[in-house]
Design an enzyme around this catalytic site. Structure first.
Site, mmCIF file in Angstrom:
data_model
loop_
_atom_site.group_PDB
_atom_site.id
_atom_site.type_symbol
_atom_site.label_atom_id
_atom_site.label_comp_id
_atom_site.label_asym_id
_atom_site.label_seq_id
_atom_site.Cartn_x
_atom_site.Cartn_y
_atom_site.Cartn_z
ATOM 1 N N LYS A 1 -1.372 -7.527 4.211
ATOM 2 C CA LYS A 1 -1.786 -7.424 2.801
ATOM 3 C C LYS A 1 -0.992 -8.425 1.984
ATOM 4 O O LYS A 1 0.231 -8.476 2.095
ATOM 5 C CB LYS A 1 -1.517 -5.989 2.317
ATOM 6 C CG LYS A 1 -1.581 -5.802 0.826
ATOM 7 C CD LYS A 1 -0.373 -5.084 0.237
ATOM 8 C CE LYS A 1 0.893 -5.867 0.283
ATOM 9 N NZ LYS A 1 1.969 -5.419 -0.631
ATOM 10 N N ASP B 1 0.944 1.174 -1.573
ATOM 11 C CA ASP B 1 0.067 0.160 -0.970
ATOM 12 C C ASP B 1 -0.986 0.762 -0.033
ATOM 13 O O ASP B 1 -1.845 0.028 0.460
ATOM 14 C CB ASP B 1 0.906 -0.844 -0.163
ATOM 15 C CG ASP B 1 1.563 -1.880 -1.059
ATOM 16 O OD1 ASP B 1 1.054 -2.112 -2.166
ATOM 17 O OD2 ASP B 1 2.582 -2.454 -0.627
HETATM 18 O O1 C5P Z 1 5.078 3.691 -2.702
HETATM 19 P P1 C5P Z 1 6.146 3.047 -1.922
HETATM 20 O O2 C5P Z 1 6.714 3.919 -0.853
HETATM 21 O O3 C5P Z 1 5.830 1.682 -1.446
HETATM 22 O O4 C5P Z 1 7.293 2.831 -2.982
HETATM 23 C C1 C5P Z 1 8.646 2.671 -2.665
HETATM 24 C C2 C5P Z 1 9.440 2.782 -3.956
HETATM 25 O O5 C5P Z 1 9.119 1.693 -4.810
HETATM 26 C C3 C5P Z 1 9.190 4.013 -4.773
HETATM 27 O O6 C5P Z 1 9.971 5.088 -4.333
HETATM 28 C C4 C5P Z 1 9.585 3.552 -6.155
HETATM 29 O O7 C5P Z 1 10.998 3.534 -6.270
HETATM 30 C C5 C5P Z 1 9.111 2.128 -6.164
HETATM 31 N N1 C5P Z 1 7.758 1.997 -6.730
HETATM 32 C C6 C5P Z 1 7.606 2.033 -8.106
HETATM 33 N N2 C5P Z 1 6.351 1.921 -8.643
HETATM 34 C C7 C5P Z 1 5.275 1.746 -7.858
HETATM 35 C C8 C5P Z 1 5.411 1.680 -6.460
HETATM 36 C C9 C5P Z 1 6.672 1.812 -5.936
HETATM 37 O O8 C5P Z 1 8.578 2.196 -8.841
HETATM 38 N N3 C5P Z 1 4.072 1.617 -8.426
#
Ligand code: C5P
Length: 277
Positions: A19, A129
């Site tokens: 991606k 994602d």
């Molecule tokens: O969703 P994912 O596991 O990829 O996200 C990892 C971290 O990135 C989340 O715990 C958060 O701290 C941050 N994040 C965020 N806003 C998003 C996606 C992720 O702050 N839209």
């Protein structure tokens, strides 16, 4: 290897493409700390491969050139996806993508798995994602990653993906972010727009996580400089929260030549020519 020797169903082969965030705008932050995003996401022709064999219990085996360090248990996002969907059987995961690299290594495996088993409920609980990776096609991603609008008119790009073998923790990048309220993306170029229109448009867009990621992993700056110095490069940018960066090129030949040059200069970096979209 975990799980049981169960009677097996017919195996399903699934491709989990890399991606790439062509743009990634951070437009705000919610009260719960999650950030609001506006991102144009496309997929590469390189990726991981999954083989799903329905059966009893849940088993995961990870092989392939980038299998080192990838968990074979409930820590793996594809295992979490199987649990979410209530799927049982054996998953063979052939890793070709670096994990923790901003190109959806784990998210794409989970998304491809959920697409293959026909899971239609929400997937954002697995990660921001995962919803776009379940679609697996060019899309505009907004909200915290949970709002997906297919973007059928995005042109294809010849590209090189470069990861300097650095794994970056996404939360650390978001925490290092200085500006959290940035302008959203303007409308995408119209259907049928040519390469020069697209490149011009992309050049005026951003990855708002890039400076913060470079703060965490300064080598990202070296990767961008190395890409910028390759012949015929049209645009260089980081994907996701890094550390993978991409360069766009006018032809497959130029992309292959750039990947070759970068591999020679930096034998320890992961450099792959690809087609996006
Ligand atoms: O969703 P994912 O596991 O990829 O996200 C990892 C971290 O990135 C989340 O715990 C958060 O701290 C941050 N994040 C965020 N806003 C998003 C996606 C992720 O702050 N839209």
């Amino acid at each position: 290897m975990h799980g049981t020797d169960a009677p097996e169903g017919r195996a399903l082969e699934v491709f989990a493409p890399a991606k790439i965030n062509l743009t990634l705008h951070v437009t705000g932050q919610r009260a719960d700390g999650y950030h609001l995003l506006d991102s144009l996401v496309v997929f590469a022709d390189v990726g991981d491969r999954l083989r799903l064999t329905p059966g009893e219990g849940l088993a995961l085996r990870v092989t392939g050139p980038l299998a080192a360090g990838v968990p074979e248990d409930a820590r793996n996002l594809v295992w979490k996806a199987a649990e979410l969907a209530g799927w049982r059987g054996r998953i063979e995961l052939e890793k070709h993508l670096p994990h923790g690299g901003g190109i959806g290594g784990g998210s794409s495996d989970a998304g491809a798995f959920l697409r293959a088993v026909g899971w239609r409920e929400s997937t954002v609980s697995l990660g921001a994602d995962v919803p776009v990776c379940r679609l697996g096609q060019a899309a505009r991603m907004s909200g915290i990653g949970d709002q997906i609008t297919p973007a059928e008119d995005v042109m294809s790009f010849f590209a090189v993906l470069v990861n300097p073998n650095v794994h970056i923790a996404t939360p650390k990048v978001f925490q290092s972010l200085v500006a959290k309220t940035n302008p959203p993306m303007p409308p995408l170029p119209a259907a049928g727009a040519g390469g020069s229109v697209w490149i011009e448009w992309l050049t005026t867009q951003r990855n708002d996580l890039q400076d913060a990621a470079q703060e965490v992993a300064p080598v990202i700056g070296d990767v961008c400089v190395a890409l910028d110095e390759t012949d015929e490069v049209l645009l260089t940018r980081m994907s996701g929260s890094g550390a993978t960066c991409f360069g766009l090129y006018p032809s497959a030949k130029a992309a292959h030549a750039a990947a070759e040059t970068l591999s020679q200069q930096h034998p320890d970096w992961w450099c792959v020519p690809t087609v996006l979209n």
